[in-house]
Design an enzyme around this catalytic site. Structure first.
Site, PDB file in Angstrom:
ATOM      1  CG  HIS A 124       1.511 -15.469 -23.544  1.00  0.00           C
ATOM      2  ND1 HIS A 124       1.608 -16.351 -24.605  1.00  0.00           N
ATOM      3  CD2 HIS A 124       1.115 -16.218 -22.492  1.00  0.00           C
ATOM      4  CE1 HIS A 124       1.271 -17.557 -24.214  1.00  0.00           C
ATOM      5  NE2 HIS A 124       0.971 -17.512 -22.919  1.00  0.00           N
ATOM      6  CG  ASP A 154       2.983 -15.520 -27.606  1.00  0.00           C
ATOM      7  OD1 ASP A 154       3.612 -14.793 -26.820  1.00  0.00           O
ATOM      8  OD2 ASP A 154       2.081 -16.299 -27.241  1.00  0.00           O
ATOM      9  N   GLY A 227      -0.079 -22.846 -17.988  1.00  0.00           N
ATOM     10  CA  GLY A 227       1.253 -23.138 -17.460  1.00  0.00           C
ATOM     11  C   GLY A 227       2.098 -23.910 -18.451  1.00  0.00           C
ATOM     12  CB  SER A 229       2.032 -20.672 -22.223  1.00  0.00           C
ATOM     13  OG  SER A 229       0.663 -20.688 -22.496  1.00  0.00           O
ATOM     14  CB  VAL A 286       2.175  -4.826 -51.017  1.00  0.00           C
ATOM     15  CG1 VAL A 286       3.154  -4.573 -52.130  1.00  0.00           C
ATOM     16  CG2 VAL A 286       2.361  -6.230 -50.436  1.00  0.00           C
TER      17      VAL A 286
END
Length: 499
Positions: A124, A154, A227, A229, A286
């Site tokens: 992201h 992510d 920030g 992240s 499945v």
């Protein structure tokens, strides 16, 4: 007093001293072991931070955004009105659309995993970026390219060319051995303030925050803000055991609840992205659902552990094995499936093409099946149709004691609820207050089986309910389909007739 007597009087029993010395040695050894495993509180983090800071980078991205051609409508005035010219001039001067593109920027963190210039961050952080810039701890900046990204976890891998500059890279550690209470250090770029070091502990493990299908986050109280992240979470050995990804915060700032992707999940994804530019995951084929106590009891299970198979994907690996709907998967390739959400990750981590043994609960007992793990295909986005608002409920037959009103499938109901042409069963047209509502059943659900027998008419369902009550069953197992999913429902029944 004789010389011998004086010696005896002055002698000291040294056994307690020897015991104390032994205790001191043992304590010192325990402290050494504790420090080696990161259990003891360190005197400080300065040496560790000095070593790790050069491996952590700041990531900034730019994205070009074109303004929409949006022109407000001018009020309508009678012909010849003095306001007409005034507003016309105002709108032409003030409301003229600006077609020049704008540049949006965002900030994040990352860390170098290879001296050739590979960087790991969150997907992201670089989403929709036109340009990506990686800035090192010494403020040297490089343009980076996207090697690959994986939205399900992510994670993203970037690459920049450092030239002749020597880079500091950091290794992945084993997050599986991290314990709640272990010290961790987070380094990142909060609010654009690069090279920020915070410390805390592992607060919890295996957190599911509904971020994706493979949620298994480490929770920490180390300060993490916007920030951070994509930045690393280190253990005291300087190994990356997590990638800081999200925070829980009503205010937007750190309140001591941060989440990191564990390295055990991230490492294989990063390797795939480096080699293939995409992630290759194992696939069972499945559709599964979680078990509650009522479903477990309906299936004769002693507890609600496992993943209930609600349907098989046509042509998928499971469809070529002996696995079938209503099986409860208890073990996959020797690994316990304690809850439904663990199975997707276990399967995803299994090598593609591997033949594995699957332990399932079927017909009141444990049995095994063998399946060859396939590769998870790209999933096309499906838009499910649903009932339109404002439509009156269709006529149907009320099933006593359930809160359900059902009707046979008709072309009108197929169109109204967006049902497939080949669906068979009875359509729920209304749900009144009662057991069905408590179980989340809604208009548009199609009941295709009751007590493992096909349902084709409202009478079939009513008979199944009466038969279950007559047998003093607490629940009736329904197989329910709608455009979003196929699942099992353990429908509670009123107390039945005693035999």
């Amino acid at each position: 007093m004789s010389h011998r007597s004086r010696v005896k009087a002055q002698s000291v029993d040294i056994r307690p001293l020897a015991w104390l010395a032994g205790l001191a040695v043992a304590t010192a050894l325990l402290l050494q072991v504790s420090v080696a495993h990161g259990r003891e509180a360190p005197a400080g983090f300065a040496d560790l931070a000095e070593k790790l800071l050069p491996a952590v980078v700041n990531i900034s991205t730019t994205q070009t955004i074109k303004n929409p051609e949006r022109v407000p409508e001018m009020p309508q005035f009678p012909p010849g009105s003095p306001f007409e010219d005034f507003f016309k001039e105002f709108f032409e001067r003030q409301m003229r659309p600006d077609s020049s593109p704008k540049r949006a920027t965002s900030l994040g963190s990352g860390f170098i995993i290879d001296a050739s210039g590979f960087v790991v961050t969150n997907a992201h952080v670089i989403a929709d970026a036109d340009e990506i810039t990686v800035t090192l701890h010494d403020d040297t900046a490089y343009k980076a390219t996207l090697v690959g990204r994986d939205s399900k976890t992510d994670l993203a891998v970037l690459k920049f060319d450092p030239g002749k500059k020597a880079l500091t890279a950091v290794p992945f550690g084993n997050s599986d051995v991290a314990r709640v209470g272990d010290w961790v250090v987070a380094i990142g770029n909060p609010f654009g303030l690069g090279g920020t070091v915070t410390a805390g502990i592992v607060s919890a493990r295996a957190r599911d925050i509904n971020a994706g299908p493979y949620d298994d986050f480490l929770q920490t109280d180390a300060s993490i803000n916007r920030g951070n992240s994509g930045g690393p979470m280190f253990n005291l050995a300087g190994e990356v055991i997590g990638i800081n990804t999200a925070i829980f915060s009503p205010s937007g700032g750190s309140i001591g609840i941060g989440f990191a992707i564990p390295s055990s999940l991230a490492k294989p994804v990063v390797e795939d992205l480096k080699k293939h530019g995409k992630t290759r995951r194992g696939w069972l084929g499945v559709r599964i659902q979680s078990l509650d106590q009522e479903l477990a009891e309906s299936l004769g299970l002693p507890d609600s552990k496992g993943a209930l198979v609600s349907s098989l994907n046509a042509g998928g690996p499971a469809s070529k094995s002996t696995i079938k709907p209503q099986d409860v998967i208890l073990k996959f390739d020797g690994r316990e499936v304690t809850e439904m959400r663990k199975l997707p990750r276990i399967v995803a981590e299994t090598p593609i093409g591997k033949k594995v043994t699957v332990e399932v609960w079927r017909d009141g007992k444990r049995t095994t099946a063998e399946v060859v793990v396939g590769e998870l295909p790209e999933e096309p986005e499906e838009v499910a149709k649903g009932p339109e608002k404002g439509q009156a409920p269709a006529a149907g037959q009320s099933v006593a004691g359930t809160g359900l009103v059902v009707a046979a499938v008709t072309p009108q109901l197929r169109e109204r609820f967006g049902l497939d042409e080949d669906v068979k069963g009875v359509v729920v047209t209304e749900v009144k207050d009662g057991p069905a509502m408590e179980k989340g059943m809604k208009p548009g659900d199609v009941i295709i089986e009751a007590a493992n027998k096909p349902v084709r008419t409202p009478g079939d369902l009513a008979k199944a309910v009466e038969a279950a009550k007559a047998a003093s069953q607490k629940f009736l197992l329904l197989r329910v389909e709608n455009p979003q999913a196929l699942r099992y429902v353990a429908l509670p029944l009123a107390e039945g007739k005693k035999k």
